[in-house]
Design a protein around this motif. Structure first.
Motif, PDB file in Angstrom:
ATOM      1  N   LEU A  30       0.830  -1.209   0.000  1.00  0.00           N
ATOM      2  CA  LEU A  30       0.000   0.000   0.000  1.00  0.00           C
ATOM      3  C   LEU A  30       0.860   1.252   0.000  1.00  0.00           C
ATOM      4  N   LEU A  31       1.980   1.218   0.721  1.00  0.00           N
ATOM      5  CA  LEU A  31       2.925   2.329   0.688  1.00  0.00           C
ATOM      6  C   LEU A  31       3.498   2.509  -0.709  1.00  0.00           C
ATOM      7  N   GLN A  32       3.907   1.426  -1.347  1.00  0.00           N
ATOM      8  CA  GLN A  32       4.468   1.508  -2.691  1.00  0.00           C
ATOM      9  C   GLN A  32       3.459   2.082  -3.677  1.00  0.00           C
ATOM     10  N   GLU A  33       2.206   1.675  -3.543  1.00  0.00           N
ATOM     11  CA  GLU A  33       1.181   2.168  -4.463  1.00  0.00           C
ATOM     12  C   GLU A  33       0.905   3.650  -4.243  1.00  0.00           C
ATOM     13  N   ALA A  34       0.898   4.096  -2.994  1.00  0.00           N
ATOM     14  CA  ALA A  34       0.699   5.517  -2.725  1.00  0.00           C
ATOM     15  C   ALA A  34       1.890   6.334  -3.204  1.00  0.00           C
ATOM     16  N   ASP A  35       3.081   5.744  -3.151  1.00  0.00           N
ATOM     17  CA  ASP A  35       4.271   6.441  -3.641  1.00  0.00           C
ATOM     18  C   ASP A  35       4.226   6.589  -5.158  1.00  0.00           C
ATOM     19  N   ALA A  95      -5.070  -3.621  14.425  1.00  0.00           N
ATOM     20  CA  ALA A  95      -3.966  -3.033  13.665  1.00  0.00           C
ATOM     21  C   ALA A  95      -4.545  -2.121  12.581  1.00  0.00           C
ATOM     22  N   TYR A  96      -3.843  -1.044  12.313  1.00  0.00           N
ATOM     23  CA  TYR A  96      -4.284  -0.142  11.246  1.00  0.00           C
ATOM     24  C   TYR A  96      -3.061   0.379  10.512  1.00  0.00           C
ATOM     25  N   ALA A  97      -3.282   0.791   9.271  1.00  0.00           N
ATOM     26  CA  ALA A  97      -2.202   1.356   8.461  1.00  0.00           C
ATOM     27  C   ALA A  97      -2.743   2.525   7.654  1.00  0.00           C
ATOM     28  N   LEU A  98      -1.952   3.573   7.580  1.00  0.00           N
ATOM     29  CA  LEU A  98      -2.239   4.730   6.733  1.00  0.00           C
ATOM     30  C   LEU A  98      -1.108   4.872   5.725  1.00  0.00           C
ATOM     31  N   ALA A  99      -1.437   4.789   4.457  1.00  0.00           N
ATOM     32  CA  ALA A  99      -0.480   5.089   3.385  1.00  0.00           C
ATOM     33  C   ALA A  99      -0.898   6.431   2.802  1.00  0.00           C
ATOM     34  N   LEU A 100      -0.105   7.463   3.056  1.00  0.00           N
ATOM     35  CA  LEU A 100      -0.509   8.832   2.763  1.00  0.00           C
ATOM     36  C   LEU A 100       0.520   9.527   1.875  1.00  0.00           C
ATOM     37  N   PRO A 101       0.053  10.450   1.042  1.00  0.00           N
ATOM     38  CA  PRO A 101       1.002  11.194   0.204  1.00  0.00           C
ATOM     39  C   PRO A 101       1.903  12.077   1.050  1.00  0.00           C
ATOM     40  N   LEU A 102       3.151  12.168   0.628  1.00  0.00           N
ATOM     41  CA  LEU A 102       4.143  12.981   1.326  1.00  0.00           C
ATOM     42  C   LEU A 102       4.321  14.279   0.550  1.00  0.00           C
ATOM     43  N   THR A 103       3.634  15.322   0.985  1.00  0.00           N
ATOM     44  CA  THR A 103       3.666  16.603   0.303  1.00  0.00           C
ATOM     45  C   THR A 103       4.908  17.396   0.704  1.00  0.00           C
ATOM     46  N   ASP A 104       5.176  18.456  -0.039  1.00  0.00           N
ATOM     47  CA  ASP A 104       6.291  19.338   0.315  1.00  0.00           C
ATOM     48  C   ASP A 104       6.082  19.934   1.708  1.00  0.00           C
ATOM     49  N   GLU A 105       4.835  20.262   2.034  1.00  0.00           N
ATOM     50  CA  GLU A 105       4.536  20.824   3.348  1.00  0.00           C
ATOM     51  C   GLU A 105       4.905  19.839   4.457  1.00  0.00           C
ATOM     52  N   ALA A 159       5.393   9.305  -0.615  1.00  0.00           N
ATOM     53  CA  ALA A 159       4.372   8.803   0.302  1.00  0.00           C
ATOM     54  C   ALA A 159       5.044   8.259   1.551  1.00  0.00           C
ATOM     55  N   PHE A 160       4.254   8.081   2.596  1.00  0.00           N
ATOM     56  CA  PHE A 160       4.784   7.459   3.807  1.00  0.00           C
ATOM     57  C   PHE A 160       3.730   6.554   4.416  1.00  0.00           C
ATOM     58  N   LEU A 161       4.236   5.593   5.183  1.00  0.00           N
ATOM     59  CA  LEU A 161       3.389   4.632   5.880  1.00  0.00           C
ATOM     60  C   LEU A 161       3.421   4.949   7.367  1.00  0.00           C
ATOM     61  N   HIS A 162       2.241   5.093   7.930  1.00  0.00           N
ATOM     62  CA  HIS A 162       2.100   5.212   9.379  1.00  0.00           C
ATOM     63  C   HIS A 162       1.208   4.062   9.812  1.00  0.00           C
ATOM     64  N   HIS A 163       1.746   3.141  10.605  1.00  0.00           N
ATOM     65  CA  HIS A 163       0.911   2.033  11.052  1.00  0.00           C
ATOM     66  C   HIS A 163       1.122   1.773  12.530  1.00  0.00           C
ATOM     67  N   GLY A 164       0.101   1.178  13.141  1.00  0.00           N
ATOM     68  CA  GLY A 164       0.161   0.976  14.573  1.00  0.00           C
ATOM     69  C   GLY A 164      -0.895   0.006  15.058  1.00  0.00           C
ATOM     70  N   THR A 165      -0.989  -0.101  16.370  1.00  0.00           N
ATOM     71  CA  THR A 165      -1.933  -1.000  17.010  1.00  0.00           C
ATOM     72  C   THR A 165      -2.720  -0.251  18.068  1.00  0.00           C
ATOM     73  N   ILE A 166      -3.937  -0.717  18.315  1.00  0.00           N
ATOM     74  CA  ILE A 166      -4.774  -0.204  19.388  1.00  0.00           C
ATOM     75  C   ILE A 166      -5.296  -1.403  20.163  1.00  0.00           C
ATOM     76  N   LEU A 167      -4.923  -1.496  21.432  1.00  0.00           N
ATOM     77  CA  LEU A 167      -5.354  -2.609  22.272  1.00  0.00           C
ATOM     78  C   LEU A 167      -6.732  -2.299  22.846  1.00  0.00           C
ATOM     79  N   TYR A 168      -7.646  -3.233  22.696  1.00  0.00           N
ATOM     80  CA  TYR A 168      -8.986  -3.026  23.245  1.00  0.00           C
ATOM     81  C   TYR A 168      -9.520  -4.260  23.976  1.00  0.00           C
ATOM     82  N   GLY A 169      -8.972  -5.431  23.709  1.00  0.00           N
ATOM     83  CA  GLY A 169      -9.415  -6.647  24.371  1.00  0.00           C
ATOM     84  C   GLY A 169      -8.325  -7.698  24.355  1.00  0.00           C
TER      85      GLY A 169
END
Length: 248
Positions: A30-35, A95-105, A159-169
């Motif tokens: 997903l990161l490669q595709e967003a890149d 688990a979740y992942a965000l593949a997001l565009p890496l803008t100049d900003e 682009a960049f990948l931000h991924h992580g986990t959220i414990l709920y149970g």
């Protein structure tokens, strides 16, 4: 940043593949595709039914993991492509992942500010259901001084990948058995052992996913056969290989 730097919408897909290797590989694809195409901003949510350990790209396994106990319990160890520390995934750990565009900003403000902005966005999305959530350390979410979410990133050119986990149970005792005290710890941890430092967020899975989808304006989507085939090839070539997972 007066205006939001994030995409107007993301492709959201809830998909858990058959193996840990494929699930780790999919985040990278997903990161490669967003890149390749910044319009392909993506939010993915998933959850493994079985325990497995994932270490950061530069982690020394023997320093972070109780390898013998993993062998006793039949828990495999894998390595992700991003940084950060060791985690255990399994039922009750979203688990979740965000593949997001890496803008100049975003590139201009740097990794720390980008990470902080993402974590604050997620914290704000959950706060109406769990008041008092704060961002601590580099990229942790904390409630009542207990961590329930850890995150890491990998940046490419566009682009960049931000991924992580959220414990709920999650069965928190597993962390104490399989993970050693991390070699790098945030100051707010104060050397606490896992059972005194980590906690589950008292929300159900559907609530958490719903808030993530709303925060990142997720629009339901399905991954193409081409994406899934790239994922399978990458899993076989890298994430199933001991040379990648264990040799550091």
């Amino acid at each position: 940043m007066a205006q939001s730097p994030w995409p107007q919408s993301t492709r959201w897909c809830e998909i858990t593949l058959d193996t840990p290797a494929e699930n780790l590989a999919l985040d990278e694809v997903l990161l490669q595709e967003a890149d390749a195409d910044p319009a392909r901003a993506t939010l993915r949510t998933w959850e493994s039914p079985n325990h497995f350990v994932v270490v950061g790209r530069s982690n020394q396994i023997d320093a972070e993991i109780d390898v013998k106990q993993c062998q006793i319990e039949g828990v495999r160890i894998f390595r992700r492509s991003s940084g950060g520390g060791a985690v255990v995934l399994g039922a009750g750990c979203l688990a979740y992942a965000l593949a997001l565009p890496l803008t100049d900003e975003l590139r201009g403000i740097g990794v720390a500010a980008v990470t902080r902005s993402i974590m604050e966005t997620i914290a704000s999305s959950l706060t109406p259901l769990a008041a008092g959530i704060t961002v601590c350390g580099t990229s942790d979410l904390v409630l009542n001084d207990r961590k329930f979410s850890g995150n890491s990133q990998r940046w490419l050119k566009r682009a960049f990948l931000h991924h992580g986990t959220i414990l709920y149970g999650f069965d928190l005792a597993v962390l104490q058995r399989l993970l050693k005290q991390p070699t790098r710890q945030p100051e707010y941890r104060f050397q606490r052992p896992h059972q005194d430092f980590v906690a589950n967020l008292a929300l159900c899975r559907e609530q958490i996913v719903g808030r993530l989808v709303e925060a990142w304006r997720g629009e339901p989507a399905n991954y193409s056969d081409q994406t899934l085939e790239k994922c399978r090839r990458l899993a076989q070539a890298r994430y199933e290989q001991d040379q990648w997972n264990l040799e550091r």
